[in-house]
Design a protein around this motif. Structure first.
Motif, PDB file in Angstrom:
ATOM      1  N   GLN A   1       8.638   7.984 163.175  1.00 47.95           N
ATOM      2  CA  GLN A   1       7.422   8.758 163.715  1.00 47.95           C
ATOM      3  C   GLN A   1       6.215   7.663 163.737  1.00 47.95           C
ATOM      4  N   LEU A   2       6.344   6.611 162.812  1.00 45.47           N
ATOM      5  CA  LEU A   2       5.316   5.703 162.684  1.00 45.47           C
ATOM      6  C   LEU A   2       5.687   4.207 162.985  1.00 45.47           C
ATOM      7  N   PRO A   3       6.314   3.739 164.248  1.00 46.66           N
ATOM      8  CA  PRO A   3       6.958   2.545 164.525  1.00 46.66           C
ATOM      9  C   PRO A   3       5.925   1.370 164.264  1.00 46.66           C
ATOM     10  N   ASP A   4       4.691   1.565 164.265  1.00 42.03           N
ATOM     11  CA  ASP A   4       3.824   0.569 164.331  1.00 42.03           C
ATOM     12  C   ASP A   4       3.755  -0.213 162.633  1.00 42.03           C
ATOM     13  N   VAL A   5       4.073   0.788 161.718  1.00 41.99           N
ATOM     14  CA  VAL A   5       3.894   0.541 160.280  1.00 41.99           C
ATOM     15  C   VAL A   5       4.967  -0.494 160.001  1.00 41.99           C
ATOM     16  N   GLN A   6       4.469  -1.581 159.428  1.00 38.41           N
ATOM     17  CA  GLN A   6       5.573  -2.675 159.356  1.00 38.41           C
ATOM     18  C   GLN A   6       5.845  -2.776 157.695  1.00 38.41           C
TER      19      GLN A   6
ATOM     20  N   THR B   1      -1.824  16.210 160.637  1.00 42.89           N
ATOM     21  CA  THR B   1      -1.192  17.134 161.718  1.00 42.89           C
ATOM     22  C   THR B   1      -0.567  16.078 162.514  1.00 42.89           C
ATOM     23  N   ASN B   2      -1.362  15.030 162.772  1.00 40.92           N
ATOM     24  CA  ASN B   2      -0.864  14.196 163.818  1.00 40.92           C
ATOM     25  C   ASN B   2      -0.912  12.594 163.293  1.00 40.92           C
ATOM     26  N   PRO B   3       0.315  12.393 162.323  1.00 42.79           N
ATOM     27  CA  PRO B   3       0.360  11.044 161.642  1.00 42.79           C
ATOM     28  C   PRO B   3       0.046   9.733 162.607  1.00 42.79           C
ATOM     29  N   GLN B   4       0.492   9.784 163.739  1.00 41.82           N
ATOM     30  CA  GLN B   4       0.197   8.591 164.671  1.00 41.82           C
ATOM     31  C   GLN B   4      -1.146   8.355 164.987  1.00 41.82           C
ATOM     32  N   GLU B   5      -1.574   9.666 165.064  1.00 38.31           N
ATOM     33  CA  GLU B   5      -3.243   9.716 165.621  1.00 38.31           C
ATOM     34  C   GLU B   5      -3.922   9.154 164.408  1.00 38.31           C
ATOM     35  N   ALA B   6      -3.677   9.561 162.954  1.00 36.33           N
ATOM     36  CA  ALA B   6      -4.596   9.266 162.025  1.00 36.33           C
ATOM     37  C   ALA B   6      -4.262   7.709 161.623  1.00 36.33           C
ATOM     38  N   TRP B   7      -2.994   7.310 161.827  1.00 34.68           N
ATOM     39  CA  TRP B   7      -2.840   5.593 161.914  1.00 34.68           C
ATOM     40  C   TRP B   7      -3.514   4.835 162.796  1.00 34.68           C
TER      41      TRP B   7
END
Ligand SMILES: O=C(O)c1cc(=O)[nH]c(=O)n1[C@@H]1O[C@H](COP(=O)(O)O)[C@@H](O)[C@H]1O
Length: 239
Positions: A26-31, A223-229
């Motif tokens: 869900q969070l592909p940008d997290v390295q 609610t939206n992890p990508q938005e929070a990231w």
């Protein structure tokens, strides 16, 4: 410009491999992902090859706390996983910290990996001055205690410390630029504090001198992890 992908570590604080993989996808940008007690105790080391196959960096946060012989054995084994960071409590004491570091380097060398950086927990970010004085019976001021634990870690040959961002500036000043500072207890203004006591916002933590920020629930429980990231990324980019 501060890039979230380079400076933010997200914990996989879930109890199953399926949930962990869902978060990673869900969070592909997290390295940089943290594998901590909940996931490791639930599923063992199986998530580590999955993360490595996806070229992710790994913070193995097992917070070792034991006598020298035992932490050395655990560190020798952990050195063989090929992770980037590993934690131990500074309160293990000098001999255990030294033994841990030596064994970690040897364990990694046995399998040809570079040794993970060994970083010491100074004082958990969930604790406040009252807890330290009245429950833990430590008779010195909290910032001074955290600093002394970091100094002990440095003198014992460790690579860095885990501290609250509120203490980061002082630790940076005393321990120098090479000493890695990893800061949990980071809360954007819009996030709930929860069980964290000593918090700063992401941009405050970076300004204070943190190398890495560990940010979990503000992202993973959103609610939206990508938005929070992305929001945290925007805050850091403009800080
Ligand atoms: O070692 C850690 O990472 C750690 C040390 C500490 O003092 N405080 C602390 O919160 N952590 C970890 O950092 C993460 C913080 O998560 P959130 O509170 O959800 O942002 C958790 O996985 C904790 O286990």
């Amino acid at each position: 410009m501060v890039l979230a992908a380079e400076r933010v570590i997200v914990p996989l604080d879930v109890s199953g491999e399926k949930d962990a993989i869902a978060l990673i996808s869900q969070l592909p940008d997290v390295q940089f992902w943290k594998v901590g007690l909940e996931l490791f105790v639930s599923t063992g080391a199986t998530i580590l090859p999955t993360l490595k196959n996806r070229q992710k960096r790994i913070f193995l946060d097992l917070k070792f706390h034991d006598i020298p012989n035992t932490v050395a054995g655990a560190c020798r084994a952990a050195g063989k996983y090929g992770v980037d960071l590993l934690t131990i409590h500074a309160t293990c004491g000098r001999k255990a910290l030294q033994a841990a570091k030596t064994a970690l380097v040897e364990g990694a060398a046995e399998v040809g990996y570079p040794p993970p950086k060994l970083i010491a927990i100074t004082l958990l970010t969930s604790l406040n001055s009252r807890d330290l004085a009245f429950d833990l019976k430590v008779p010195i001021e909290l910032p001074e205690y955290a600093l002394q634990m970091a100094v002990l870690a440095k003198e014992s040959g460790l690579d860095g410390a885990v501290c609250s961002p509120q203490e980061a500036a002082q630790l940076r000043q005393v321990c120098g630029d090479e000493f890695l500072l990893v800061c949990p207890g980071v809360r954007p203004k819009w996030a709930e504090t929860g069980d964290q006591s000593r918090t700063f916002t992401p941009s405050e933590a970076i300004k204070a001198g943190a190398d890495y920020l560990v940010i979990g629930r503000p992202i993973t429980a959103a609610t939206n992890p990508q938005e929070a990231w992305a929001k945290i990324g925007d805050e850091l980019a403009t800080s």
